[in-house]
Design an enzyme around this catalytic site. Structure first.
Site, PDB file in Angstrom:
ATOM      1  N   ARG A 233      -6.842  -2.374  -8.102  1.00 32.51           N
ATOM      2  CA  ARG A 233      -6.406  -2.861  -6.795  1.00 32.51           C
ATOM      3  C   ARG A 233      -7.617  -2.951  -5.949  1.00 32.51           C
ATOM      4  NH1 ARG A 233      -2.893  -4.892  -8.899  1.00 32.51           N
ATOM      5  NH2 ARG A 233      -0.662  -4.532  -8.807  1.00 32.51           N
ATOM      6  N   HIS A 281      -7.863 -13.408  -8.522  1.00 34.21           N
ATOM      7  CA  HIS A 281      -6.788 -12.205  -9.055  1.00 34.21           C
ATOM      8  C   HIS A 281      -6.109 -13.029 -10.098  1.00 34.21           C
ATOM      9  CE1 HIS A 281      -4.083  -9.141  -7.062  1.00 34.21           C
ATOM     10  NE2 HIS A 281      -3.730  -9.327  -8.567  1.00 34.21           N
TER      11      HIS A 281
END
Length: 318
Positions: A233, A281
């Site tokens: 993250r 991502h």
């Protein structure tokens, strides 16, 4: 098919039309689980669950009888930290086995890309230079992996299969350890796993304990000239510490797939930094048909008062 009225859910995302991605797959699984956009909900008090991707600040406010928030992704930190989500609302997440393999392939690719110097060979090719490069036995390359959940285990297994020496930092002893892999547990595990590593792969969940784990102290434990693969993250990474480690040569470079602010701004300085490999991502994703099956199954468990097989422990954060 149950005879009672359908259980009603709502799509909640500030950045993605979830129905356009998952709606058709959901509708093919029956009419006892119904999902609507917020503007299609006539009576918000009838909504019992939500499927979510980056819900807005006030996203949950209209639904007084919400009992479940389900993330379409593996991470649930955006839900756990959401100020508008009541502590009484259960949280669940998708667990897609294909997602683990996609993540493993991404991580292995990034290690191999650096280890075999494909960037150097690509540069040589632009000049027509035939220049074989030196190699080393894979077992001589030390890879530290932070995290051993379903995706972490797939990453560890793939790298071990390729012959790399792998050390894993995880919360507790794994129930199904990968043969030949070294496992470390406890409060000092992350630092110890990084000692002398050539590669550091982060795939930890985001919790108060793991936030900012990728910092100067950790980078200093790596072998000089190591490479970071950041697929956890964005909040795991102390960005100033990364830049300092790159400038000092402690890190030769990094693969960054996740960021504190997404999308990464087009004007961000990192786009122009040759030491960084930036991806949007995409280390892995959940397949629509798998998401649909798990959302419907979880909604039915909720309706029938059964334990949620994909439920998340809100205290642990995963």
């Amino acid at each position: 098919m149950p005879s009672q009225a359908p259980i009603l859910g709502v799509y909640l995302s500030k950045s993605l039309d979830l129905d356009s991605v998952y709606g058709e797959a959901l509708r093919q699984l029956g009419d006892d689980v119904v999902l609507r956009h917020p503007h299609e909900i006539e009576d918000p008090s009838e909504v019992r669950f939500a499927i979510c991707w980056q819900p807005g600040e006030d996203a949950f406010a209209p639904y007084p009888n919400l009992r479940l928030a389900m993330s379409i992704a593996a991470g649930v930190d955006a839900l756990m930290s959401h100020p508008g989500l009541s502590a009484e609302v259960q949280v669940a997440r998708v667990r897609d086995p294909h997602q683990a393999y996609l993540m493993a392939g991404f991580a292995a690719h990034e290690v191999l890309h650096r280890e075999r110097e494909f960037a150097v060979m690509a540069d040589n090719a632009t000049r027509g230079e035939w220049q074989p490069l030196a190699m080393r036995a894979p077992e001589k390359a030390q890879v530290a992996v932070l995290g051993h959940g379903s995706m972490g285990r797939a990453v560890v297994s793939s790298l071990s299969t390729l012959g790399f020496s792998v050390t894993v930092a995880c919360r507790s002893e794994p129930a199904a350890p990968v043969p030949g892999v070294r496992y470390l547990t406890g409060d000092a595990a992350v630092m110890a796993a990084a000692d002398g590593a050539d590669y550091l792969i982060n795939i930890l969940p985001l919790t108060p304990v793991t936030e900012n784990v990728l910092n100067a102290a950790l980078f200093a434990r790596l072998r000089r000239g190591a490479w970071l693969v950041q697929i956890g993250r964005g909040e795991h990474l102390v960005e100033a510490d990364l830049e300092a480690a790159l400038d000092a040569g402690q890190l030769a470079g990094a693969t960054l797939d996740v960021f504190r602010e997404e999308p990464l701004a087009p004007t961000h300085r990192w786009w122009q930094d040759a030491r960084l490999r930036i991806t949007p991502h995409v280390a892995s994703d959940s397949l629509p048909e798998v998401v649909a099956e798990q959302v419907v199954a979880t909604a039915r468990e909720l309706r029938d008062g059964l334990p949620l097989m994909l439920g998340v422990d809100r205290q642990r954060g995963y």
